[in-house]
Structures are given as C-alpha cells and as structure tokens.
Scaffold this motif. Structure first.
Motif, PDB file in Angstrom:
ATOM      1  N   GLY A 188       0.800  -1.214   0.000  1.00 13.53           N
ATOM      2  CA  GLY A 188       0.000   0.000   0.000  1.00 13.53           C
ATOM      3  C   GLY A 188       0.833   1.265   0.000  1.00 13.53           C
ATOM      4  O   GLY A 188       0.306   2.377  -0.052  1.00 13.53           O
ATOM      5  N   TYR A 189       2.151   1.107   0.048  1.00 10.68           N
ATOM      6  CA  TYR A 189       3.047   2.264  -0.008  1.00 10.68           C
ATOM      7  C   TYR A 189       4.356   1.859  -0.675  1.00 10.68           C
ATOM      8  O   TYR A 189       4.726   0.680  -0.698  1.00 10.68           O
ATOM      9  N   SER A 190       5.058   2.834  -1.215  1.00 13.85           N
ATOM     10  CA  SER A 190       6.330   2.586  -1.896  1.00 13.85           C
ATOM     11  C   SER A 190       7.487   3.114  -1.057  1.00 13.85           C
ATOM     12  O   SER A 190       7.285   3.889  -0.112  1.00 13.85           O
ATOM     13  N   CYS A 202      12.669   7.919   1.494  1.00 14.53           N
ATOM     14  CA  CYS A 202      11.260   8.338   1.453  1.00 14.53           C
ATOM     15  C   CYS A 202      10.328   7.133   1.409  1.00 14.53           C
ATOM     16  O   CYS A 202      10.694   6.054   0.934  1.00 14.53           O
ATOM     17  N   VAL A 203       9.114   7.364   1.885  1.00 10.50           N
ATOM     18  CA  VAL A 203       8.005   6.440   1.658  1.00 10.50           C
ATOM     19  C   VAL A 203       6.868   7.269   1.073  1.00 10.50           C
ATOM     20  O   VAL A 203       6.784   8.481   1.295  1.00 10.50           O
ATOM     21  N   ALA A 204       5.980   6.616   0.296  1.00 12.59           N
ATOM     22  CA  ALA A 204       4.900   7.359  -0.341  1.00 12.59           C
ATOM     23  C   ALA A 204       3.710   6.440  -0.602  1.00 12.59           C
ATOM     24  O   ALA A 204       3.858   5.217  -0.710  1.00 12.59           O
ATOM     25  N   LYS A 238       1.084   4.052   8.141  1.00 10.06           N
ATOM     26  CA  LYS A 238       0.254   5.177   8.559  1.00 10.06           C
ATOM     27  C   LYS A 238      -0.069   6.076   7.372  1.00 10.06           C
ATOM     28  O   LYS A 238      -1.213   6.533   7.207  1.00 10.06           O
ATOM     29  N   LEU A 239       0.911   6.325   6.533  1.00 12.75           N
ATOM     30  CA  LEU A 239       0.719   7.180   5.370  1.00 12.75           C
ATOM     31  C   LEU A 239      -0.315   6.582   4.414  1.00 12.75           C
ATOM     32  O   LEU A 239      -1.161   7.302   3.877  1.00 12.75           O
ATOM     33  N   ALA A 240      -0.253   5.278   4.209  1.00 12.72           N
ATOM     34  CA  ALA A 240      -1.218   4.616   3.331  1.00 12.72           C
ATOM     35  C   ALA A 240      -2.639   4.792   3.856  1.00 12.72           C
ATOM     36  O   ALA A 240      -3.583   5.035   3.084  1.00 12.72           O
TER      37      ALA A 240
END
Length: 261
Positions: A188-190, A202-204, A238-240
């Motif tokens: 769900g995130y990169s 970074c995460v996104a 959390k970001l996702a």
C-alpha cells in the motif's frame, strides 16, 4: 501573424518562463537568451510583453524574475483540482506524526509535479521544489503513482522511458523495478532509499480517484540516517491509511459533481 508563428512565439515564451522558474535568482537578458537559444532581440520582446502583464518582474538592475500574475494561475489550478485543499489537514497531520518533510504530488497527462511541500521541523536540505516535475521511477512518490497505474500503462511507461542512474542506488532495470512495484502495491506504499538523492529516504502512497486511477501521491522524506527500516515501515503504513482518506474525499467530490451535472 500566421497561426504557426503565434504558436512559435508562445513556445518561446514558455521556454523563458521555464528557465526563470528553475532559477533561484533573477536573470539578465543575455543569460536568458543563451539558456533558451533565442536571439536577444526575440527574448527582449517576449520579456517586455510578459513584464507588461506582471507575469515577470524586472528589478532595478534589469534582471527578470517570475511575477505575481502566475499566483492567480496556480490558485485557479488548485481550485479546479481540489487536491491541495482536500489534502491540507492530512499533510499537516503526517508532518506532525513523522516529524519529517511532507510532499504532495499531482499526476496529470502522464507527468507528476510537486504540488506542495511542508518542511520538517528539523533541518533537511532537498532539491524538491513546488512546480518541478519529478522522475517517476526513482522517487517514492513517483513509484506510488506507477504501482497504482493499470498494468498496460505501466508497461507503456517502462517501454518508453530510459531509467537513468541518478545515484548509485537508482534502480535502472525495468524488470527489477516492476517486481518492486508489485511488492509496494501489496503493502500500500512505496519506498525509495537514496535512489533520487543521496542521503534521503522516502516512503509514499498514491491518491486515487473513484476508479482507482492515480491522480497524485503523498510522501514522507527524511535523512536516511534517522529513517531506518522500522520507522519507514511504521510511517509507510500510517501514510497509506491517511492517503486513502484523501482518495475518499476526491471520490465523494466527483460523485457530488456528477449529481449536480
């Protein structure tokens, strides 16, 4: 003036605006003409026209910089998109949660741009700048967009673009990148570990519309030394979750707009 000539003038004006937007300091006529490949006469005519409309400003030393008229254009884009408006509180929340720099990206016509940047409370020098295009393959934000694309569009992107090495860690093998994108999609995130800028990790996560198509992404960026695997994993999850809330807002807005239409 013939239609073809008008288009050429417009293209030249855009090249001047692109050049000045990339500069951190005002530039003189000679510099601008050299950077854009225009004659001084042509560059001066265009600069004067743009200055008359406040698109450009000319200081007392005869040097040019981007003017206030472009703010109106930016505001108009943000109103139409709604992405920044609907993301604002979540961006601020992620900055407070992570203590790191937050970026919001917009994805239009196959290209992604930095739409907003919230600085970390801790010092962090990065090349990122609002309005600048970002490479999709070497940034976490770009990879979040790529893994959310339909498979045929991802294949098309990988076939048409050369994955140039930006740091020693940049992934330049399309097959390797494609495998990683599958893993990111399941998470769900990169992630991006010093692939676009040395020393930065970074995460996104993507922002998608009601059809699941990526219209942007949100990233958290930090110095690699204070963003280890454990923290990156916690922040990524959390970001996702938070970015999914933006996607839901976008979807609801589109549904409301369709009802009114």
């Amino acid at each position: 003036m013939a239609q073809k000539d008008k288009v050429l003038v417009l293209q030249k004006a855009i090249s001047i605006l692109e050049d000045l937007s990339d500069r951190s300091e005002p530039a003189g006529l000679t510099e601008i003409a050299k950077a854009t490949g225009l004659s001084k006469t042509t560059a001066y005519r265009i600069l004067s026209t743009l200055q008359d409309s406040n698109v450009l400003l000319k200081n007392s030393r005869g040097r040019y910089q981007i003017g206030p008229a472009v703010v109106k254009w930016s505001a108009a884009y943000n109103r139409r998109s709604g992405l920044l408006e609907m993301s604002r509180n979540i961006l601020e929340g992620m900055r407070d949660y992570s203590g790191e720099t937050i970026h919001l990206f917009v994805f239009e016509n196959g290209r992604a741009y930095y739409l907003e940047k919230l600085e970390s409370p801790s010092p962090l020098v990065m090349r990122s700048q609002v309005g600048v295009e970002l490479p999709l393959y070497s940034t976490a934000g770009g990879k979040a967009i790529l893994f959310a694309l339909p498979s045929n569009q991802l294949d098309d992107y990988l076939a048409k673009n050369v994955l140039e090495r930006r740091t020693p860690n940049t992934i330049t093998d399309p097959d390797r990148l494609k495998e990683l994108l599958k893993q990111y999609k399941s998470l769900g995130y990169s992630e991006e570990i010093q692939e676009n800028e040395e020393g930065i990790r970074c995460v996104a996560a993507p922002v998608v519309d009601g059809n699941g198509y990526p219209i942007g992404a949100v990233s958290v960026s930090a110095p690699a030394y204070r963003f280890d695997d454990k923290k990156a994993s916690v922040v990524g999850r959390k970001l996702a979750q938070e970015t999914a809330k933006i996607s839901l807002r976008i979807s609801r807005r589109h549904m409301e707009g369709n009802k009114e239409a």
